[in-house]
Design a protein around this motif. Structure first.
Motif, PDB file in Angstrom:
ATOM      1  N   PRO A 172      48.811  39.322  40.669  1.00  0.00           N
ATOM      2  CA  PRO A 172      49.953  39.830  41.444  1.00  0.00           C
ATOM      3  C   PRO A 172      49.821  41.299  41.837  1.00  0.00           C
ATOM      4  CG  PRO A 172      50.560  39.477  39.140  1.00  0.00           C
ATOM      5  CD  PRO A 172      49.216  38.852  39.324  1.00  0.00           C
ATOM      6  N   PHE A 173      49.028  42.077  41.083  1.00  0.00           N
ATOM      7  CA  PHE A 173      48.900  43.497  41.394  1.00  0.00           C
ATOM      8  C   PHE A 173      47.781  43.785  42.391  1.00  0.00           C
ATOM      9  CE2 PHE A 173      46.519  42.605  37.507  1.00  0.00           C
ATOM     10  CZ  PHE A 173      45.253  43.080  37.831  1.00  0.00           C
ATOM     11  N   LEU A 174      46.987  42.771  42.750  1.00  0.00           N
ATOM     12  CA  LEU A 174      45.961  42.967  43.787  1.00  0.00           C
ATOM     13  C   LEU A 174      46.569  42.646  45.142  1.00  0.00           C
ATOM     14  CD1 LEU A 174      42.681  41.463  42.240  1.00  0.00           C
ATOM     15  CD2 LEU A 174      43.366  43.864  42.396  1.00  0.00           C
ATOM     16  N   ASN A 175      46.671  43.652  45.982  1.00  0.00           N
ATOM     17  CA  ASN A 175      47.259  43.505  47.314  1.00  0.00           C
ATOM     18  C   ASN A 175      46.131  43.392  48.337  1.00  0.00           C
ATOM     19  OD1 ASN A 175      49.000  43.541  49.521  1.00  0.00           O
ATOM     20  ND2 ASN A 175      49.018  45.783  49.605  1.00  0.00           N
ATOM     21  N   LEU A 176      45.837  42.171  48.770  1.00  0.00           N
ATOM     22  CA  LEU A 176      44.731  41.938  49.709  1.00  0.00           C
ATOM     23  C   LEU A 176      45.155  42.349  51.115  1.00  0.00           C
ATOM     24  CD1 LEU A 176      41.853  40.892  50.151  1.00  0.00           C
ATOM     25  CD2 LEU A 176      42.828  38.601  50.470  1.00  0.00           C
ATOM     26  N   LEU A 177      44.587  43.456  51.595  1.00  0.00           N
ATOM     27  CA  LEU A 177      44.952  43.985  52.908  1.00  0.00           C
ATOM     28  C   LEU A 177      44.283  43.226  54.047  1.00  0.00           C
ATOM     29  CD1 LEU A 177      44.625  47.810  52.126  1.00  0.00           C
ATOM     30  CD2 LEU A 177      46.731  46.449  52.198  1.00  0.00           C
ATOM     31  N   SER A 178      42.983  42.902  53.855  1.00  0.00           N
ATOM     32  CA  SER A 178      42.254  42.243  54.926  1.00  0.00           C
ATOM     33  C   SER A 178      40.922  41.716  54.400  1.00  0.00           C
ATOM     34  CB  SER A 178      41.995  43.228  56.078  1.00  0.00           C
ATOM     35  OG  SER A 178      41.501  42.552  57.222  1.00  0.00           O
ATOM     36  N   SER A 229      36.507  54.398  47.482  1.00  0.00           N
ATOM     37  CA  SER A 229      37.186  53.299  46.796  1.00  0.00           C
ATOM     38  C   SER A 229      36.364  52.819  45.607  1.00  0.00           C
ATOM     39  CB  SER A 229      37.380  52.119  47.764  1.00  0.00           C
ATOM     40  OG  SER A 229      37.904  52.533  49.002  1.00  0.00           O
ATOM     41  N   GLN A 230      37.030  52.140  44.680  1.00  0.00           N
ATOM     42  CA  GLN A 230      36.315  51.379  43.668  1.00  0.00           C
ATOM     43  C   GLN A 230      35.594  50.231  44.377  1.00  0.00           C
ATOM     44  OE1 GLN A 230      36.640  51.997  40.030  1.00  0.00           O
ATOM     45  NE2 GLN A 230      37.335  53.916  40.910  1.00  0.00           N
ATOM     46  N   VAL A 231      34.399  49.893  43.907  1.00  0.00           N
ATOM     47  CA  VAL A 231      33.610  48.851  44.572  1.00  0.00           C
ATOM     48  C   VAL A 231      33.101  47.847  43.544  1.00  0.00           C
ATOM     49  CG1 VAL A 231      31.570  48.327  45.963  1.00  0.00           C
ATOM     50  CG2 VAL A 231      32.869  50.429  46.401  1.00  0.00           C
ATOM     51  N   ILE A 232      33.368  46.560  43.801  1.00  0.00           N
ATOM     52  CA  ILE A 232      32.766  45.482  43.024  1.00  0.00           C
ATOM     53  C   ILE A 232      31.803  44.755  43.950  1.00  0.00           C
ATOM     54  CG2 ILE A 232      33.137  43.313  41.797  1.00  0.00           C
ATOM     55  CD1 ILE A 232      35.897  44.349  40.983  1.00  0.00           C
ATOM     56  N   THR A 244      31.632  50.119  40.780  1.00  0.00           N
ATOM     57  CA  THR A 244      32.372  49.896  39.540  1.00  0.00           C
ATOM     58  C   THR A 244      31.785  48.745  38.732  1.00  0.00           C
ATOM     59  OG1 THR A 244      34.352  50.633  40.706  1.00  0.00           O
ATOM     60  CG2 THR A 244      34.678  49.536  38.590  1.00  0.00           C
ATOM     61  N   ASP A 245      31.392  47.683  39.427  1.00  0.00           N
ATOM     62  CA  ASP A 245      30.809  46.535  38.736  1.00  0.00           C
ATOM     63  C   ASP A 245      29.939  45.745  39.710  1.00  0.00           C
ATOM     64  OD1 ASP A 245      30.224  44.768  36.682  1.00  0.00           O
ATOM     65  OD2 ASP A 245      32.314  44.551  36.065  1.00  0.00           O
ATOM     66  N   TYR A 246      29.143  44.841  39.132  1.00  0.00           N
ATOM     67  CA  TYR A 246      28.136  44.101  39.902  1.00  0.00           C
ATOM     68  C   TYR A 246      28.189  42.650  39.440  1.00  0.00           C
ATOM     69  CZ  TYR A 246      23.596  43.640  42.300  1.00  0.00           C
ATOM     70  OH  TYR A 246      22.577  43.300  43.160  1.00  0.00           O
ATOM     71  N   LEU A 247      28.737  41.773  40.279  1.00  0.00           N
ATOM     72  CA  LEU A 247      28.865  40.360  39.927  1.00  0.00           C
ATOM     73  C   LEU A 247      27.759  39.552  40.578  1.00  0.00           C
ATOM     74  CD1 LEU A 247      32.715  39.788  40.281  1.00  0.00           C
ATOM     75  CD2 LEU A 247      31.421  40.419  38.254  1.00  0.00           C
ATOM     76  N   LYS A 304      39.517  44.409  35.520  1.00  0.00           N
ATOM     77  CA  LYS A 304      40.043  45.253  34.432  1.00  0.00           C
ATOM     78  C   LYS A 304      39.365  46.621  34.443  1.00  0.00           C
ATOM     79  CE  LYS A 304      42.302  46.016  30.512  1.00  0.00           C
ATOM     80  NZ  LYS A 304      41.728  47.285  30.068  1.00  0.00           N
ATOM     81  N   ARG A 305      38.068  46.650  34.720  1.00  0.00           N
ATOM     82  CA  ARG A 305      37.353  47.925  34.782  1.00  0.00           C
ATOM     83  C   ARG A 305      37.899  48.791  35.923  1.00  0.00           C
ATOM     84  NH1 ARG A 305      31.010  47.435  34.338  1.00  0.00           N
ATOM     85  NH2 ARG A 305      31.725  46.777  32.273  1.00  0.00           N
ATOM     86  N   VAL A 306      38.216  48.165  37.040  1.00  0.00           N
ATOM     87  CA  VAL A 306      38.817  48.898  38.159  1.00  0.00           C
ATOM     88  C   VAL A 306      40.171  49.474  37.745  1.00  0.00           C
ATOM     89  CG1 VAL A 306      39.848  48.650  40.454  1.00  0.00           C
ATOM     90  CG2 VAL A 306      37.641  47.580  39.952  1.00  0.00           C
ATOM     91  N   GLN A 307      40.998  48.659  37.094  1.00  0.00           N
ATOM     92  CA  GLN A 307      42.302  49.140  36.614  1.00  0.00           C
ATOM     93  C   GLN A 307      42.146  50.359  35.714  1.00  0.00           C
ATOM     94  OE1 GLN A 307      43.974  45.365  34.940  1.00  0.00           O
ATOM     95  NE2 GLN A 307      45.829  46.030  36.000  1.00  0.00           N
ATOM     96  N   ASP A 308      41.215  50.279  34.786  1.00  0.00           N
ATOM     97  CA  ASP A 308      41.001  51.389  33.853  1.00  0.00           C
ATOM     98  C   ASP A 308      40.591  52.649  34.599  1.00  0.00           C
ATOM     99  OD1 ASP A 308      41.612  49.708  31.782  1.00  0.00           O
ATOM    100  OD2 ASP A 308      39.543  49.333  31.189  1.00  0.00           O
ATOM    101  N   ASN A 309      39.683  52.511  35.555  1.00  0.00           N
ATOM    102  CA  ASN A 309      39.226  53.674  36.322  1.00  0.00           C
ATOM    103  C   ASN A 309      40.347  54.305  37.129  1.00  0.00           C
ATOM    104  OD1 ASN A 309      36.652  53.257  35.344  1.00  0.00           O
ATOM    105  ND2 ASN A 309      35.811  52.457  37.249  1.00  0.00           N
TER     106      ASN A 309
END
Length: 231
Positions: free
Chosen positions: A26-32, A74-77, A95-98, A112-117
């Motif tokens: 719910p806290f991720l607001n997908l803009l585009s 921006s934070q980047v995954i 921030t992370d690499y999936l 979660k890592r993005v939230q912490d940062n």
């Protein structure tokens, strides 16, 4: 805290998968969403984005090229099937690499890592002073009074408008305490207050009567911060 995000992915199935995961939070607001790097880069120049879910292999502009060209803050995954880009991604402070295929649990860890940062950035950005241990006391120092910080073997000398303070505190500790858009590392032996710079010429910064070198290690970060202030 809502996190504004975009997805940059040219594979329709992969895009839908990432989108479905994002919508579970719910806290991720997908803009585009974007299927190419060029359109995403144009969007980033005029919109505030906290987080980018970024594919690597895409048509004319790769994800790595987007990060290099866009001065992305921006934070980047990164989401990719190619392990060989991992090192380059971390050099660009992602921030992370999936790695595809990734699990939802692994996706949660990355978010979660993005939230912490972002939480750390919010805490730091509200500060206008720090406490520094000097001799046998803690001294309060207003950030807007710092001209630059100089490394002297085991000590750091903080140059203020009216005085100097010696401390054993490390540059790493200063970097964790102070936002880089206020006081920035420019050399292994120097941090400078961006607001106190009089001029920059030939990889040297002038603050009052002092010339401070800019090393290759910190040059890109420094000039990226300077360019943001010109916009």
């Amino acid at each position: 805290m809502p996190i504004n995000c975009i997805i940059v992915e040219d594979e329709p199935l992969a895009l839908e998968r990432t989108k479905s995961y994002v919508l579970k939070f719910p806290f991720l607001n997908l803009l585009s969403t974007f299927d190419n790097g060029m359109d995403a880069l144009v969007y980033l120049k005029s919109n505030k984005v906290d987080l980018i879910f970024l594919d690597i292999n895409m048509g004319e502009m790769s994800g790595i090229q987007l990060l290099e060209a866009g001065k992305v803050t921006s934070q980047v995954i990164i989401i990719t099937a190619y392990q060989e880009y991992a090192l380059k991604g971390y050099e660009l402070n992602v921030t992370d690499y999936l790695m595809k295929p990734y699990t939802f649990e692994r996706f949660i860890q990355a978010v979660k890592r993005v939230q912490d940062n972002l939480s750390k950035e919010d805490i730091i950005s509200d500060k206008n002073f720090i406490f520094v241990k000097t001799e046998y006391r803690l001294e309060k120092i207003l950030l807007n009074e710092i001209l630059y910080i100089e490394g002297m073997r085991d000590y750091r000398r903080i140059h203020l408008a009216q005085k100097r303070i010696m401390t054993l505190q490390t540059f790493k500790e200063f970097e964790q305490q102070i936002p880089s858009n206020v006081i920035c590392r420019v050399h292994k032996s120097y941090m400078v207050s961006l607001g106190k710079i009089d001029s920059v010429e030939r990889d040297r910064i002038k603050i009052k009567d002092t010339l401070i070198p800019i090393s290759e290690t910190y040059k890109k970060q420094f000039f990226d911060l300077i360019n943001k202030r010109l916009k």
